[in-house]
Design a protein around this motif. Structure first.
Motif, mmCIF file in Angstrom:
data_model
loop_
_atom_site.group_PDB
_atom_site.id
_atom_site.type_symbol
_atom_site.label_atom_id
_atom_site.label_comp_id
_atom_site.label_asym_id
_atom_site.label_seq_id
_atom_site.Cartn_x
_atom_site.Cartn_y
_atom_site.Cartn_z
ATOM 1 N N SER A 75 0.829 -1.208 0.000
ATOM 2 C CA SER A 75 0.000 0.000 0.000
ATOM 3 C C SER A 75 0.862 1.257 0.000
ATOM 4 O O SER A 75 0.581 2.222 -0.728
ATOM 5 N N PHE A 76 1.920 1.259 0.812
ATOM 6 C CA PHE A 76 2.814 2.423 0.824
ATOM 7 C C PHE A 76 3.509 2.581 -0.521
ATOM 8 O O PHE A 76 3.707 3.712 -1.004
ATOM 9 N N LEU A 77 3.889 1.461 -1.144
ATOM 10 C CA LEU A 77 4.501 1.517 -2.466
ATOM 11 C C LEU A 77 3.524 2.111 -3.477
ATOM 12 O O LEU A 77 3.897 2.991 -4.283
ATOM 13 N N MET A 78 2.271 1.664 -3.439
ATOM 14 C CA MET A 78 1.271 2.168 -4.366
ATOM 15 C C MET A 78 0.973 3.642 -4.119
ATOM 16 O O MET A 78 0.705 4.395 -5.060
ATOM 17 N N PHE A 79 1.044 4.064 -2.862
ATOM 18 C CA PHE A 79 0.815 5.482 -2.556
ATOM 19 C C PHE A 79 1.903 6.336 -3.212
ATOM 20 O O PHE A 79 1.627 7.383 -3.812
ATOM 21 N N GLY A 80 3.165 5.885 -3.087
ATOM 22 C CA GLY A 80 4.260 6.611 -3.713
ATOM 23 C C GLY A 80 4.139 6.644 -5.221
ATOM 24 O O GLY A 80 4.308 7.692 -5.858
ATOM 25 N N LEU A 81 3.839 5.487 -5.824
ATOM 26 C CA LEU A 81 3.668 5.432 -7.268
ATOM 27 C C LEU A 81 2.480 6.273 -7.724
ATOM 28 O O LEU A 81 2.532 6.921 -8.780
ATOM 29 N N ALA A 112 -8.755 9.756 -5.708
ATOM 30 C CA ALA A 112 -7.577 8.893 -5.628
ATOM 31 C C ALA A 112 -7.370 8.398 -4.201
ATOM 32 O O ALA A 112 -7.082 7.215 -3.966
ATOM 33 N N PHE A 113 -7.544 9.294 -3.224
ATOM 34 C CA PHE A 113 -7.382 8.901 -1.825
ATOM 35 C C PHE A 113 -8.507 7.974 -1.386
ATOM 36 O O PHE A 113 -8.280 7.057 -0.595
ATOM 37 N N ARG A 114 -9.698 8.202 -1.900
ATOM 38 C CA ARG A 114 -10.805 7.300 -1.579
ATOM 39 C C ARG A 114 -10.508 5.906 -2.126
ATOM 40 O O ARG A 114 -10.726 4.885 -1.446
ATOM 41 N N GLY A 115 -9.984 5.847 -3.348
ATOM 42 C CA GLY A 115 -9.608 4.564 -3.911
ATOM 43 C C GLY A 115 -8.514 3.881 -3.110
ATOM 44 O O GLY A 115 -8.517 2.657 -2.936
ATOM 45 N N PHE A 116 -7.565 4.677 -2.602
ATOM 46 C CA PHE A 116 -6.491 4.121 -1.785
ATOM 47 C C PHE A 116 -7.044 3.511 -0.497
ATOM 48 O O PHE A 116 -6.640 2.404 -0.102
ATOM 49 N N GLU A 153 5.492 6.532 17.215
ATOM 50 C CA GLU A 153 6.438 5.646 17.891
ATOM 51 C C GLU A 153 6.661 4.332 17.148
ATOM 52 O O GLU A 153 7.625 3.632 17.415
ATOM 53 N N LEU A 154 5.770 3.980 16.223
ATOM 54 C CA LEU A 154 5.819 2.669 15.577
ATOM 55 C C LEU A 154 6.307 2.768 14.141
ATOM 56 O O LEU A 154 5.998 3.728 13.429
ATOM 57 N N LYS A 155 7.054 1.757 13.692
ATOM 58 C CA LYS A 155 7.402 1.623 12.294
ATOM 59 C C LYS A 155 6.182 1.130 11.520
ATOM 60 O O LYS A 155 5.255 0.543 12.099
ATOM 61 N N TRP A 156 6.195 1.333 10.196
ATOM 62 C CA TRP A 156 5.030 0.971 9.399
ATOM 63 C C TRP A 156 4.721 -0.515 9.464
ATOM 64 O O TRP A 156 3.556 -0.928 9.347
ATOM 65 N N TYR A 157 5.753 -1.344 9.665
ATOM 66 C CA TYR A 157 5.549 -2.795 9.672
ATOM 67 C C TYR A 157 5.177 -3.340 11.052
ATOM 68 O O TYR A 157 4.907 -4.529 11.191
#
Length: 266
Positions: free
Chosen positions: A16-22, A56-60, A200-204
């Motif tokens: 999802s983060f990859l798709m957001f960047g793309l 676009a954000f709604r689709g995301f 405080e948390l990493k994305w993963y």
């Protein structure tokens, strides 16, 4: 099975983060320029760009829901989309602004000026005419013009994501906009359960189950008393305290908080 589902959600979150960047690159290089080159006034082009980012954000968000990462609920969506509002919200997660714009079609937002130097975000921010926080006076003036064009302006009064376990601490920017632009102020309570995508948390570092985000628009605030204050710095300080008390009470993070604008005077 639960462990496999969690591994899947970690992979899905990374995807999802990859798709957001793309998506930011595609919007910058293809979609937004095409929309901007269409005939029409500058204001019409801005509205097209804002609407495109909204969809676009709604689709995301729908993609993340479909991947099993999250669920969501949005109350009173019609209240969110009334024009000319200052929308102030708490900021529990990394994707709060994405979530808000996904449900507000004509939204402006105050963004960090550093995002204008990010190749993934520079294009959408510039074409949609979002407000960079270069200076407080410029932000107020740009917000005033945005309200006049029928947009709503989204501001996180904390200025950054909430730090878990600490009292809410808000900056004066939202209060200055509210007082000097003479606009309606609508608080929005954002809740995320279980907590994730925090400062405080990493994305993963995801929870054991899909997280649920809720948007809860609240009634428009009555600020007449503070708007009559003759000293702008005093009014802004009092209103900022009021925002802190208000969100603290609504979120239930502190017992015994005074309520109402009178609390801002103490």
């Amino acid at each position: 099975m639960c462990t496999l589902f969690k591994y899947w959600r970690v992979l899905a979150t990374g995807f999802s983060f990859l798709m957001f960047g793309l998506g930011g690159v595609v919007l910058t290089l293809l979609a937004l320029p095409a929309f901007y080159l269409m005939p029409g006034s500058a204001q019409l082009k801005e509205r097209r760009a804002k609407a495109l980012i909204h969809y676009a954000f709604r689709g995301f968000m729908e993609m993340m829901r479909g991947l099993g990462i999250l669920t969501y609920t949005v109350a009173q969506q019609e209240a969110l989309n009334r024009p000319g509002q200052l929308i102030i919200a708490n900021h529990p997660t990394l994707i709060d602004i994405v979530f808000l714009i996904a449900f507000i079609k004509q939204a402006d937002c105050v963004v960090k000026s550093s995002l204008l130097r990010n190749p993934f975000t520079r294009g959408p921010i510039s074409v949609a005419n979002y407000i960079a926080n270069d200076s407080s006076e410029a932000v107020i003036e740009l917000a005033k013009h945005s309200f006049q064009r029928g947009n709503s302006v989204i501001v996180f009064p904390e200025g950054t994501r909430t730090t878990q376990g600490q009292d809410l601490k808000m900056q004066r920017g939202a209060a200055n906009i509210a007082l000097r632009c003479d606009c309606q102020v609508r608080p929005v309570i954002i809740r995320c359960e279980p907590s994730t995508l925090t400062k405080e948390l990493k994305w993963y570092q995801i929870p054991d189950r899909p997280f649920h985000i809720s948007l809860q628009p609240q009634p428009v605030m009555a600020l007449d008393e503070l708007q009559q204050e003759q000293i702008p710095t005093v009014a802004a300080r009092q209103l900022t305290r009021y925002f802190e008390h208000y969100f603290t009470q609504e979120l239930g993070t502190h017992e015994g908080t005074r309520t109402g604008i009178e609390a801002a005077h103490h």
